[in-house]
Scaffold this active site. Structure first.
Site, PDB file in Angstrom:
ATOM      1  CG  ASN A 200      -2.225   1.148   1.295  1.00  0.00           C
ATOM      2  OD1 ASN A 200      -2.848   1.024   0.685  1.00  0.00           O
ATOM      3  ND2 ASN A 200      -2.044   1.566   2.153  1.00  0.00           N
ATOM      4  CG  HIS A 240      -4.226   9.493   1.201  1.00  0.00           C
ATOM      5  ND1 HIS A 240      -5.908  10.266   2.047  1.00  0.00           N
ATOM      6  CD2 HIS A 240      -3.889   9.072   2.416  1.00  0.00           C
ATOM      7  CE1 HIS A 240      -5.353   8.598   2.959  1.00  0.00           C
ATOM      8  NE2 HIS A 240      -4.442   8.446   2.762  1.00  0.00           N
ATOM      9  CD  GLU A 270      -4.223   4.738   2.917  1.00  0.00           C
ATOM     10  OE1 GLU A 270      -3.685   3.797   3.874  1.00  0.00           O
ATOM     11  OE2 GLU A 270      -4.203   6.074   3.987  1.00  0.00           O
ATOM     12  CG  ASP A 272      -8.049  11.968   1.776  1.00  0.00           C
ATOM     13  OD1 ASP A 272      -8.411  11.608   3.457  1.00  0.00           O
ATOM     14  OD2 ASP A 272      -7.338  10.950   1.173  1.00  0.00           O
TER      15      ASP A 272
HETATM   16  C1  XIL Z   1      -3.561   8.447   9.382  1.00  0.00           C
HETATM   17  C2  XIL Z   1      -4.816   8.257  10.722  1.00  0.00           C
HETATM   18  O1  XIL Z   1      -6.094   8.779   9.820  1.00  0.00           O
HETATM   19  C3  XIL Z   1      -4.932   9.055  11.677  1.00  0.00           C
HETATM   20  O2  XIL Z   1      -6.026   9.058  12.417  1.00  0.00           O
HETATM   21  C4  XIL Z   1      -3.300   8.791  12.313  1.00  0.00           C
HETATM   22  O3  XIL Z   1      -3.094   9.937  13.103  1.00  0.00           O
HETATM   23  C5  XIL Z   1      -2.430   8.960  11.188  1.00  0.00           C
HETATM   24  O4  XIL Z   1      -2.306   8.354  10.292  1.00  0.00           O
HETATM   25  N1  XIL Z   1      -1.528   6.677   5.403  1.00  0.00           N
HETATM   26  C6  XIL Z   1      -1.837   5.713   5.817  1.00  0.00           C
HETATM   27  C7  XIL Z   1      -2.819   5.747   7.058  1.00  0.00           C
HETATM   28  O5  XIL Z   1      -1.852   4.621   5.585  1.00  0.00           O
HETATM   29  O6  XIL Z   1      -2.609   4.863   7.978  1.00  0.00           O
HETATM   30  C8  XIL Z   1      -3.384   7.472   7.771  1.00  0.00           C
HETATM   31  O7  XIL Z   1      -3.597   7.623   8.645  1.00  0.00           O
HETATM   32  C9  XIL Z   1      -2.937   8.388   6.746  1.00  0.00           C
HETATM   33  C10 XIL Z   1      -1.708   8.076   5.400  1.00  0.00           C
END
Ligand code: XIL
Length: 359
Positions: A200, A240, A270, A272
């Site tokens: 990932n 992201h 993930e 957003d």
């Molecule tokens: C983030 C969480 O959303 C937060 O709450 C935490 O403080 C930090 O981690 N990539 C990832 C996720 O693989 O696990 C991360 O999640 C965001 C970026």
């Protein structure tokens, strides 16, 4: 030609002229009905404490999701407060919710450079192999046959490969070298031979040189793992997205093509839209966010059907984005498909074009 192309082709112009998202589905076919014709499951990262304390949140998750993943809970920081302890409280509660609501739960994440408890700083090179394999055996073993896919290694590629080399520094890289990745996948596969094992990472979708370098570094790593018959089954594209940044559709499609050419599946894990540099006006901001998501999913789905598409949260009420990307104007970030009152935004309609969200 995808159904979605027909819809966009015929009505896309309408969108451009009216700017209203509601034009994106064949006349008379609601977003939910359209989603029901899709096959890609939709899911979201969940905060299990809020799930139990906020009934509207739980209702929204039940309405839209086929899958869930813990935003935390399975990270070392939460799971391993002490070297001798495994605290399964959060993941046990989330998987119970998933089971009770006919959903599946993804596992995130077994090996990451971040979210590590203090005691891991003392892990010596000779102890590292045991700590890594023992962790995976206990965690994957507990949910064997219940968690069908795991992010085995998270974010292995460095932020800027041209400057830092291909692999991101971590206690695992320092102690075990790049072999830590192979060791993690072989241990996970030995513990649950039926689980789908995912590598990932993020930032492969922009038109920047850094993104191009990251695509190259990730492809090289995946090729090397496949050449060594390491049991990696899929690439997880975090997604992201940077709100103000154009999606490199051509570059992303070619990348996904090469990855699936290695016999690997694709998950969007993930999704957003980081909106701290987008205009303040909500309507405009939500439209831009929705279009970024559409460009991103179009570039991927034009090449291959992802095994699932998950957003990192479902409502602007519960999101990590303000932790790192707070808006200077103090306005609430709006990175997710539902607003802070769990009302669907344009982004949710786009997700319903591609997935079974809400069906
Ligand atoms: C983030 C969480 O959303 C937060 O709450 C935490 O403080 C930090 O981690 N990539 C990832 C996720 O693989 O696990 C991360 O999640 C965001 C970026």
């Amino acid at each position: 030609m995808h159904r979605r192309d027909f819809v966009l082709g015929a009505l896309g112009a309408g969108l451009a002229s009216t700017g209203s998202m509601s034009l994106l589905f064949p006349v008379g076919l609601s977003a939910n009905a359209a989603a029901a014709t899709n096959t890609i499951p939709y899911g979201a990262a969940i905060r299990v404490d809020n799930l139990e304390s906020d009934p509207d949140y739980a209702a929204a998750v039940r309405t839209y999701c086929q899958q869930v993943v813990g935003e935390g809970g399975l990270k070392w920081f939460d799971l391993r407060p002490d070297r001798s302890v495994f605290n399964f409280d959060q993941p046990d509660r989330l998987i119970a919710f998933a089971d009770a609501n006919g959903m599946t739960m993804r596992g995130h994440t077994l090996v990451w450079y971040a979210a590590l408890p203090e005691w891991t700083k003392d892990i010596t090179a000779s102890e590292a192999e045991f700590e890594l394999t023992h962790h995976i055996e206990v965690v994957v073993g507990r949910y064997r046959g219940r968690i069908p896919n795991w992010d085995v290694v998270n974010e292995p590629i460095s932020e800027d490969p041209a400057k830092e080399g291909p692999l991101r520094d971590s206690i695992w890289l320092q102690a075990l070298g790049k072999g830590y990745i192979e060791l993690a996948f072989r241990t996970a596969a030995a513990t649950d031979p039926d689980a789908r094992l995912v590598l990932n990472d993020f930032n492969f979708e922009k038109t920047t040189e850094v993104c191009r370098q990251r695509r190259v570094a990730m492809l090289d790593l995946l090729k090397e793992l496949k050449d060594r018959d390491v049991p990696v089954h899929a690439l997880g594209l975090q997604g992201h997205l940077t709100g103000e940044a154009e999606i490199d559709k051509e570059g992303l499609s070619r990348f996904v093509e090469e990855v699936s050419g290695l016999g690997l599946d694709i998950y969007v894990t993930e999704l957003d839209v980081i909106d701290n540099n987008l205009p303040a006006a909500q309507g405009v901001r939500d439209q831009i966010a929705a279009l970024r998501v559409r460009d991103y999913l179009t570039a991927i789905c034009d090449v291959v059907e992802p095994k699932a598409i998950l957003t990192w949260g479902i409502s602007d009420k519960y999101t990590w984005v303000p932790i790192w990307f707070k808006r200077r104007d103090g306005l609430l970030n709006r990175p997710l498909p539902l607003d802070e009152n769990f009302q669907p935004k344009a982004m949710m309609q786009v997700l319903q074009e591609f997935t079974r969200a809400g069906s």
